[in-house]
Design a protein around this motif. Structure first.
Motif, short mmCIF file in Angstrom:
data_model
loop_
_atom_site.label_atom_id
_atom_site.label_comp_id
_atom_site.label_asym_id
_atom_site.label_seq_id
_atom_site.Cartn_x
_atom_site.Cartn_y
_atom_site.Cartn_z
N LEU A 87 -34.33 41.46 25.53
CA LEU A 87 -34.86 41.18 24.20
C LEU A 87 -33.74 40.98 23.19
O LEU A 87 -33.79 40.06 22.36
CB LEU A 87 -35.79 42.30 23.76
N LEU A 88 -32.72 41.84 23.24
CA LEU A 88 -31.63 41.74 22.27
C LEU A 88 -30.80 40.48 22.49
O LEU A 88 -30.37 39.83 21.53
CB LEU A 88 -30.74 42.99 22.35
N LEU A 89 -30.55 40.13 23.75
CA LEU A 89 -29.79 38.90 24.00
C LEU A 89 -30.59 37.68 23.55
O LEU A 89 -30.03 36.75 22.95
CB LEU A 89 -29.44 38.77 25.49
N GLY A 90 -31.90 37.69 23.84
CA GLY A 90 -32.74 36.59 23.38
C GLY A 90 -32.74 36.47 21.86
O GLY A 90 -32.71 35.37 21.31
N LEU A 91 -32.77 37.63 21.19
CA LEU A 91 -32.72 37.63 19.72
C LEU A 91 -31.37 37.12 19.23
O LEU A 91 -31.31 36.33 18.26
CB LEU A 91 -32.97 39.05 19.20
#
Length: 471
Positions: free
Chosen positions: A21-25
């Motif tokens: 999720l954080l990498l996608g964000l």
């Protein structure tokens, strides 16, 4: 809880859940949420390109449609039918929301991943292109040990999640729908798979180009009919999805309830399993594409996630939630009692949903779709396993042995009890993802630069001189 379940939960929750999720964000912010604000650009470069027939380029490698189809061949697999149903059963309707979130953010993770795969690819011995995470980890980061770790777990995942699970799903579906002998199904599947994979990536690409679009449209048509047949239940289904996604513990009855953590765990994990954004595997197929600029292939990375999760998985989820075959109270009671093996879960739950509209043809329809989805996954994952093994050993002399083992495990998987293989697949996928997520984070500025350079050229179709890929 078994050791495999504990290990899988430890890897995914919270480490990988947060990581994806954080990498996608990060990729979304770094590109100005290109998947939302640049939707006309990436749709024009993908769907628009398909609607504008043009002469086959004289470059090397697969066409972009073949590369996309090969990647989708592995992503649109049993996870699209059985995996979504399993996520709802274990995580509740809220899992669907987190599957959507992982897809929205994963669209840019996929874009970065495919852009880097083309940026750092290399010529193969056959004259085409080859690449993927192990190549951009080695050439982009200059850190070969990370690439070796990725390759090791990719080989393992290709046999576990990419082979055994798919073969078992094919045999079980055809036995349940038509009463066919599982061993015979396994042997025929192995022969058909061998006839394709022995021709290398070129033949895999050509078969996938014809098979994948047809099977996706077939399933979307059938699933769409089921959802339309229960259109009156759509508001209730969406309400359950959003309530289950954010409630600390969505109570169903008798004090039982799904937790938000469970919804996130299974929603994100199944989202990643179906679209593979951040996993690294499908980047190997995209690296073989005959494309002018790395960022152009990144557009197909966005489109891939949109189709695999945004369309196919959403249709499966809505069919289950609107048809009334899923009872959350029964599912929770089953989980509490530990009698999951006796419950209607996975492909059986999806088949029951389709049968509410298609009648006695619902089960066979899902079985045929599952057959096509799983067979295409076998093709894609066999290529990923071969590429990873070649990188791991530094030679292709083991390719023949790998193919033989891959075909043998198709037969084994068709007759075996692979209940634990889903857990093994989750673990191997997680161990593949860890080094790849690190590499994507460190190399993302290069992908952002390439995307900006491509969009600033103002060439709608992305026709930028091939030498720009190395600028």
């Amino acid at each position: 809880m078994t050791f495999l379940e504990r290990l899988g939960n430890w890897i995914w929750d919270p480490w990988l859940l947060g990581g994806f999720l954080l990498l996608g964000l990060w990729c979304s912010v770094g590109t100005g949420f290109f998947q939302l604000f640049g939707w006309r650009r990436w749709l024009g470069a993908t769907v628009g390109a398909l609607l504008r027939p043009k002469a086959r380029k004289k470059g090397d490698g697969l066409t972009q449609l073949q590369a996309l189809s090969t990647a989708l061949a592995s992503t649109i697999g049993t996870g699209s039918i059985a995996g979504v149903a399993t996520a709802i059963f274990y995580g509740g309707p809220g899992a669907v929301f987190w599957m959507w979130v992982s897809a929205l953010l994963g669209m840019m993770t996929g874009c970065v991943e495919k852009t880097l795969a083309v940026r750092y690819r290399r010529k193969s011995r056959e004259g085409g292109w080859e690449g993927g995470p192990m190549v951009y980890m080695t050439q982009g980061l200059g850190f070969r040990p990370l690439a070796l770790v990725f390759s090791l777990f990719c080989v393992t995942a290709s046999i576990g999640g990419g082979d055994l699970v798919q073969a078992n799903s094919i045999a079980a579906a055809l036995e349940h729908a038509f009463g066919w002998n599982r061993l015979a199904v396994g042997m025929v599947t192995a022969v058909l798979t061998g006839a394709v994979i022995l021709g290398g990536i070129g033949r895999i690409g050509r078969v996938s180009e014809r098979l994948v679009p047809a099977m996706a449209l077939l399933f979307l048509a059938g699933g769409g009919a089921v959802v339309l047949g229960h259109a009156h239940a759509l508001p209730e289904a969406f309400s359950a999805i959003f309530q289950g996604a954010f409630a600390p513990k969505a109570t169903v009855g008798g004090g039982l309830g799904y937790s938000m953590a469970a919804a996130m765990r299974y929603g994100v994990a199944r989202g990643v399993f179906t679209n593979e954004a951040g996993l690294g595997s499908s980047a190997m197929a995209h690296a073989a594409a005959d494309v002018d600029h790395p960022a152009e292939e990144g557009m197909w990375g966005i489109f891939e996630v949109f189709v695999a999760t945004g369309l196919v998985c959403t249709v499966t989820a809505l069919a289950i939630l609107t048809s009334g075959v899923y009872d959350p109270q029964v599912a929770l009671a089953t989980l509490e009692a530990g009698t999951v093996e006796d419950a209607m879960v996975g492909a059986a739950l999806s088949a029951a949903a389709f049968s509410t509209v298609l009648g006695r043809w619902g089960g066979p329809f899902v079985a045929v779709c599952l057959l096509l989805f799983a067979f295409s996954s076998l093709l894609g994952w066999s290529y990923y396993g071969q590429q990873s093994l070649a990188f791991l050993t530094g030679t292709r002399r083991w390719t023949g042995l790998y193919r033989l083992c891959f075909l043998l495990f198709i037969v084994v998987g068709s007759v075996g009890d692979v209940g634990a293989v889903w857990q093994v697949a989750d673990i191997c996928n997680g161990m593949m993802a860890l080094p790849n997520l690190v590499a994507l984070l460190l190399l993302s500025p290069e992908a952002f630069r390439l995307l900006r350079a491509w969009t600033e050229r103002g060439e709608e179709s992305g026709h930028i001189p091939r030498k720009a890929a190395a600028d």
